[in-house]
Design a protein around this motif. Structure first.
Motif, short mmCIF file in Angstrom:
data_model
loop_
_atom_site.label_atom_id
_atom_site.label_comp_id
_atom_site.label_asym_id
_atom_site.label_seq_id
_atom_site.Cartn_x
_atom_site.Cartn_y
_atom_site.Cartn_z
N MET A 178 0.83 -1.21 0.00
CA MET A 178 0.00 0.00 0.00
C MET A 178 0.86 1.26 0.00
O MET A 178 0.54 2.24 -0.67
CB MET A 178 -0.95 -0.01 1.20
CG MET A 178 -2.07 -1.04 1.08
SD MET A 178 -3.39 -0.81 2.28
CE MET A 178 -2.53 -1.21 3.81
N ASP A 179 1.96 1.24 0.76
CA ASP A 179 2.87 2.40 0.76
C ASP A 179 3.43 2.65 -0.64
O ASP A 179 3.52 3.80 -1.09
CB ASP A 179 4.01 2.17 1.75
CG ASP A 179 3.56 2.22 3.20
OD1 ASP A 179 2.48 2.78 3.46
OD2 ASP A 179 4.28 1.69 4.07
N GLU B 128 2.08 1.71 -3.54
CA GLU B 128 1.00 2.16 -4.41
C GLU B 128 0.70 3.64 -4.20
O GLU B 128 0.46 4.39 -5.16
CB GLU B 128 -0.25 1.33 -4.17
CG GLU B 128 -0.18 -0.09 -4.70
CD GLU B 128 -1.41 -0.90 -4.38
OE1 GLU B 128 -1.64 -1.93 -5.04
OE2 GLU B 128 -2.17 -0.50 -3.45
N ASP B 129 0.70 4.06 -2.92
CA ASP B 129 0.38 5.46 -2.62
C ASP B 129 1.38 6.43 -3.25
O ASP B 129 1.03 7.58 -3.56
CB ASP B 129 0.35 5.67 -1.10
CG ASP B 129 -0.86 5.01 -0.45
OD1 ASP B 129 -1.77 4.59 -1.19
OD2 ASP B 129 -0.88 4.91 0.79
N CYS C 263 1.05 5.77 -7.62
CA CYS C 263 -0.19 6.16 -8.29
C CYS C 263 -0.23 7.63 -8.73
O CYS C 263 -0.61 7.92 -9.88
CB CYS C 263 -1.39 5.85 -7.40
SG CYS C 263 -1.77 4.08 -7.31
N PRO C 264 0.14 8.59 -7.88
CA PRO C 264 0.11 9.99 -8.35
C PRO C 264 1.09 10.28 -9.49
O PRO C 264 0.90 11.25 -10.22
CB PRO C 264 0.50 10.79 -7.09
CG PRO C 264 0.18 9.88 -5.95
CD PRO C 264 0.46 8.51 -6.45
N LEU D 82 -5.85 7.08 -8.77
CA LEU D 82 -6.06 7.77 -7.50
C LEU D 82 -7.10 7.06 -6.64
O LEU D 82 -7.12 7.23 -5.42
CB LEU D 82 -6.47 9.23 -7.76
CG LEU D 82 -5.43 10.07 -8.52
CD1 LEU D 82 -5.92 11.49 -8.69
CD2 LEU D 82 -4.07 10.04 -7.80
N VAL E 153 -5.43 4.93 -4.05
CA VAL E 153 -4.95 5.64 -2.86
C VAL E 153 -6.08 5.78 -1.85
O VAL E 153 -5.89 5.57 -0.64
CB VAL E 153 -4.38 7.02 -3.24
CG1 VAL E 153 -3.93 7.77 -2.00
CG2 VAL E 153 -3.23 6.86 -4.22
N ASP E 154 -7.29 6.11 -2.33
CA ASP E 154 -8.45 6.24 -1.44
C ASP E 154 -8.81 4.90 -0.81
O ASP E 154 -9.13 4.81 0.38
CB ASP E 154 -9.65 6.79 -2.22
CG ASP E 154 -9.41 8.21 -2.73
OD1 ASP E 154 -8.60 8.93 -2.09
OD2 ASP E 154 -10.02 8.59 -3.75
N ASN F 163 -6.79 2.43 -0.25
CA ASN F 163 -5.75 2.09 0.73
C ASN F 163 -5.98 2.81 2.05
O ASN F 163 -5.74 2.24 3.13
CB ASN F 163 -4.37 2.43 0.18
CG ASN F 163 -3.93 1.48 -0.92
OD1 ASN F 163 -4.51 0.41 -1.09
ND2 ASN F 163 -2.92 1.87 -1.67
N ALA F 164 -6.44 4.05 1.99
CA ALA F 164 -6.71 4.80 3.23
C ALA F 164 -7.83 4.13 4.03
O ALA F 164 -7.72 3.98 5.26
CB ALA F 164 -7.09 6.24 2.89
#
Length: 327
Positions: free
Chosen positions: A150-151, A153-154, A157-158, A238, A241-242, A244-245
């Protein structure tokens, strides 16, 4: 055994050792070598047998669809543990090791309890406890890997609007962004795309298999973006990222619940054990619990209940699981 006999035995042993040292006699050397040769021969035969079973299993799995039964579940469990802990075993060699340990521990407990049936029950309970403990540690390893994915990907992704490969190469320029335990997979992805002749789809699918189901969503979107890129399409990353949060928040809540469950179990178990040890200071209770059949049955039941309760607690946690399955 009287004092005279004990002293005589000690003096005889001392004299035997002195004679062996003075005259460089290896009285037990031949016996020890013989025993080691037998052990080496047995290990060699067992290794060949396990190799044959491994080859036969791989061939069978390629031809026959494996039915979902207790053996399939055991195989999946053990193979997962071997993979998570990077153990140098195959399924067959691990099973052989378990059988040997089971026999040794059972024999030791038989000597202590003088009861084969109770010894088998205790040994089974101990092995259930041990396997459950390793499964718990395996779940922690999976959770750590999930967090690392997840880290990554975060951060990727941007940057994906410039291209997934370009984004991954930029992130890989620094050692801080991608965890060392998954970093080799991303480096292999770059090498496959640039040097090893893989197409982007082949390389990202291989990376997906290495990272597991959590990476499915990113891999699918990366393939679509790579071959069908249109203006504004990069925003599809994006969403990850959402997600994953939300997933982090859910996993944190589960982690707090699991920690409380484990803490409560350990506290209750510690209270029971401390009370039992304190009760053993009473002579009559100690004699009953340690030297009578009824006491041994009670001890066996206590050990079994503690081990199986621990296993049940971890099964409940495993059923709730850690987020990140394939979507």
């Amino acid at each position: 055994m009287n004092t005279t006999l004990v002293i005589s035995l000690l003096l005889g042993a001392a004299a035997f050792i002195v004679v062996n040292v003075m005259f460089n006699i290896r009285f037990f050397g031949g016996s020890a070598r013989f025993i080691l040769d037998i052990a080496d021969t047995l290990a060699e035969h067992l290794g060949r047998y396990n190799t044959k079973r491994y080859v036969d299993r791989i061939k069978r799995e390629r031809i026959v669809i494996q039915k979902e039964n207790i053996y399939a579940k055991y195989n999946r469990l053990v193979e997962g543990l071997i993979l998570d802990f990077n153990m140098p075993f195959t399924l067959e060699s691990f099973t052989s090791l378990l059988c040997i340990l089971f026999a040794v521990i059972t024999l030791i407990i038989v000597v202590l309890l003088k009861s084969v049936s109770l010894s088998v029950v205790i040994t089974i309970s101990i092995f259930v406890f041990m396997l459950t403990f390793f499964v718990m540690q395996s779940r922690s390893i999976k959770a750590e890997k999930l967090e690392s994915i997840m880290d990554a990907e975060d951060i990727i992704c941007p940057l994906a609007r410039e291209g997934v490969l370009v984004a991954i190469k930029k992130v890989m320029e620094s050692d801080e962004y991608i965890s060392p335990n998954i970093r080799p997979y991303f480096q292999q992805f770059i090498d496959n795309c640039e040097s090893n002749g893989y197409s982007f789809k082949q390389a990202i699918m291989l990376l997906n298999r290495q990272l597991g189901p959590k990476f499915d969503n990113f891999a699918k979107k990366a393939i679509v973006f790579e071959y069908n890129e249109r203006k504004g399409m990069a925003d599809i990353f994006l969403d990850i990222v959402d997600e994953n949060a939300v997933l982090r928040e859910l996993n944190n809540k589960k982690d707090r619940i699991f920690r409380k469950m484990n803490r409560d179990f350990l506290l209750k178990t510690a209270i029971i054990l401390l009370f039992f040890l304190y009760a053993l200071t009473v002579e009559d209770f100690r004699a009953f619990m340690l030297h009578t059949n009824a006491g041994k049955v009670i001890n066996t039941s206590l050990i079994s209940i503690i081990c199986l309760s621990f296993a049940r607690t971890q099964v409940l946690q495993g059923n709730l699981g850690t987020g990140g399955a394939s979507k």
